[in-house]
Design a protein around this motif. Structure first.
Motif, PDB file in Angstrom:
ATOM      1  N   UNK A   1       0.844  -1.187   0.000  1.00 19.29           N
ATOM      2  CA  UNK A   1       0.000   0.000   0.000  1.00 19.29           C
ATOM      3  C   UNK A   1       0.888   1.249   0.000  1.00 19.29           C
ATOM      4  N   UNK A   2       0.425   2.307  -0.659  1.00 19.91           N
ATOM      5  CA  UNK A   2       1.225   3.544  -0.676  1.00 19.91           C
ATOM      6  C   UNK A   2       1.292   4.187   0.699  1.00 19.91           C
ATOM      7  N   UNK A   3       0.436   3.705   1.648  1.00 20.32           N
ATOM      8  CA  UNK A   3       0.463   4.224   3.021  1.00 20.32           C
ATOM      9  C   UNK A   3       1.140   3.238   3.970  1.00 20.32           C
ATOM     10  N   UNK A   4       1.871   2.275   3.421  1.00 19.50           N
ATOM     11  CA  UNK A   4       2.462   1.215   4.236  1.00 19.50           C
ATOM     12  C   UNK A   4       3.498   1.781   5.225  1.00 19.50           C
ATOM     13  N   UNK A   5       3.595   1.198   6.439  1.00 18.97           N
ATOM     14  CA  UNK A   5       4.568   1.673   7.442  1.00 18.97           C
ATOM     15  C   UNK A   5       6.030   1.594   7.001  1.00 18.97           C
ATOM     16  N   UNK A   6       6.350   0.795   5.972  1.00 15.22           N
ATOM     17  CA  UNK A   6       7.759   0.739   5.549  1.00 15.22           C
ATOM     18  C   UNK A   6       8.242   2.094   5.036  1.00 15.22           C
ATOM     19  N   UNK A   7       7.294   2.972   4.698  1.00  9.61           N
ATOM     20  CA  UNK A   7       7.671   4.292   4.199  1.00  9.61           C
ATOM     21  C   UNK A   7       7.843   5.313   5.321  1.00  9.61           C
TER      22      UNK A   7
ATOM     23  N   UNK B   1      -5.452  -1.742   0.819  1.00 10.25           N
ATOM     24  CA  UNK B   1      -6.210  -1.378   2.023  1.00 10.25           C
ATOM     25  C   UNK B   1      -5.673  -2.018   3.302  1.00 10.25           C
ATOM     26  N   UNK B   2      -4.507  -2.674   3.229  1.00  9.04           N
ATOM     27  CA  UNK B   2      -3.922  -3.353   4.393  1.00  9.04           C
ATOM     28  C   UNK B   2      -2.420  -3.073   4.448  1.00  9.04           C
ATOM     29  N   UNK B   3      -1.786  -3.681   5.437  1.00 12.69           N
ATOM     30  CA  UNK B   3      -0.326  -3.632   5.523  1.00 12.69           C
ATOM     31  C   UNK B   3       0.308  -4.880   4.932  1.00 12.69           C
ATOM     32  N   UNK B   4      -0.465  -5.666   4.209  1.00 13.01           N
ATOM     33  CA  UNK B   4       0.077  -6.873   3.588  1.00 13.01           C
ATOM     34  C   UNK B   4       1.055  -6.513   2.464  1.00 13.01           C
ATOM     35  N   UNK B   5       1.948  -7.452   2.201  1.00 11.24           N
ATOM     36  CA  UNK B   5       2.925  -7.315   1.122  1.00 11.24           C
ATOM     37  C   UNK B   5       2.662  -8.423   0.112  1.00 11.24           C
ATOM     38  N   UNK B   6       2.843  -8.149  -1.165  1.00 15.15           N
ATOM     39  CA  UNK B   6       2.660  -9.186  -2.171  1.00 15.15           C
ATOM     40  C   UNK B   6       3.736  -9.082  -3.246  1.00 15.15           C
ATOM     41  N   UNK B   7       3.579  -9.922  -4.274  1.00 22.31           N
ATOM     42  CA  UNK B   7       4.626 -10.204  -5.262  1.00 22.31           C
ATOM     43  C   UNK B   7       3.886 -10.358  -6.586  1.00 22.31           C
ATOM     44  N   UNK B   8       4.172  -9.502  -7.582  1.00 22.97           N
ATOM     45  CA  UNK B   8       3.375  -9.509  -8.801  1.00 22.97           C
ATOM     46  C   UNK B   8       4.234  -9.148 -10.009  1.00 22.97           C
ATOM     47  N   UNK B   9       3.848  -9.630 -11.204  1.00 21.55           N
ATOM     48  CA  UNK B   9       4.593  -9.267 -12.419  1.00 21.55           C
ATOM     49  C   UNK B   9       4.329  -7.815 -12.807  1.00 21.55           C
TER      50      UNK B   9
END
Length: 296
Positions: free
Chosen positions: A173-179, A238-246
């Motif tokens: 998410x663009x609002x993710x805590x990693x930022x 809409x979450x703090x989940x992380x994923x992996x996509x082409x």
């Protein structure tokens, strides 16, 4: 050795079902006929292939070693029958194609839309599923061709032609805590739940390989999915989940709330046209290959 293809077919069904009665019913023969077929096969090979109990049968060590050879022989036999039929009927015949959910709409359907008006007698049997399951079906001769992604250099026992390829991205998410901090540390990704491909899939293995190369443990799995779609990207947004996509999916279906992290993954996703290694290409298969070239 003088093996009967009918006996091999019966053997493969017995190996799959593990039950004489069900295998006999599948072929519309008696258990006695199936037992005689197995006896002939064991006599020809000089091997005892099954262990038996009063309720079921199962492959022993010799049977497990023989079953892969039997599948290859039977697949080659089916190839010969199909090729003979294609030669007899010209453009007519059955083409068995496998596709994933992504390749069905993006490649297979457009290819068939181009091909079928040119071959009005053509019949197509279309199977959709996960790429790894489709690979097994084409290896065993149940499918002629598969269009699916691969993440390594090749798939054992299959020939492939690369159609397209793109890079893989880690998305959040663009609002993710990693930022919240100015520097992105890969190790911080392990603090969050991941949306990942199914266990055993090629995509899952590619992700785990990359994490291992970074010295990281397996991710904390929040959700397992057969494929990453726009709907899955909306969950990421809409979450703090992380994923992996082409990357190609992100360019086409990127949710406004999702961003790709500036991390370079060495794995590339290649969309390929796959066939069994060494399989004879019938005129129908060649025609579909041309149609795919028109579709991409």
């Amino acid at each position: 050795m003088n093996l009967s293809f009918r006996d091999i077919e019966y053997f493969l069904t017995m190996a799959e079902l593990g039950h004489m009665g069900r295998a006999a019913a599948a072929h519309g023969v008696t258990q006695s006929a199936l037992s005689k077929s197995l006896s002939r096969l064991e006599k020809e090979t000089g091997l005892t292939l099954f262990e038996r109990s009063s309720r079921r049968i199962w492959l022993n060590a010799s049977g497990r070693a023989f079953v892969d050879h039997a599948r290859l022989l039977y697949a080659q036999y089916q190839d010969a029958l199909q090729n003979t039929s294609a030669l007899q009927t010209g453009a007519a015949g059955m083409l068995r194609i496998g596709a994933t959910a992504i390749t069905l709409d993006n490649i297979v359907a457009p290819a068939l839309r181009w091909l079928m008006p040119k071959r009005p007698a053509l019949k197509v049997s279309l199977t959709t599923g996960l790429s790894d399951a489709l690979f097994e079906q084409v290896k065993h001769g149940d499918l002629d061709l598969v269009i699916a992604p691969i993440y390594g250099d090749s798939i054992a026992d299959l020939d492939h032609k690369v159609l397209t390829q793109d890079t893989m991205k880690i998305v959040v998410s663009k609002h993710h805590p990693v930022f919240d901090t100015p520097t992105l540390h890969i190790a911080k990704l392990q603090a969050y739940g991941w949306i990942v491909p199914l266990v055993g899939s090629s995509a899952r293995q590619a992700l785990l390989q990359w994490l291992t190369e970074q010295g990281l443990n397996e991710p904390r799995v929040a959700l397992e999915v057969p494929l990453v779609s726009r709907g899955i990207l909306e969950i990421v947004a809409s979450t703090d989940f992380i994923s992996f996509a082409p990357e190609s999916l992100l360019q086409r279906d990127m949710s406004p709330g999702v961003v790709a992290l500036p991390i370079v993954l060495p794995q590339r996703r290649k969309l390929c046209l796959l066939s069994r290694k060494g399989a004879h290409w019938t005129p129908l298969m060649e025609g579909f290959r041309v149609a795919v070239d028109h579709a991409i």
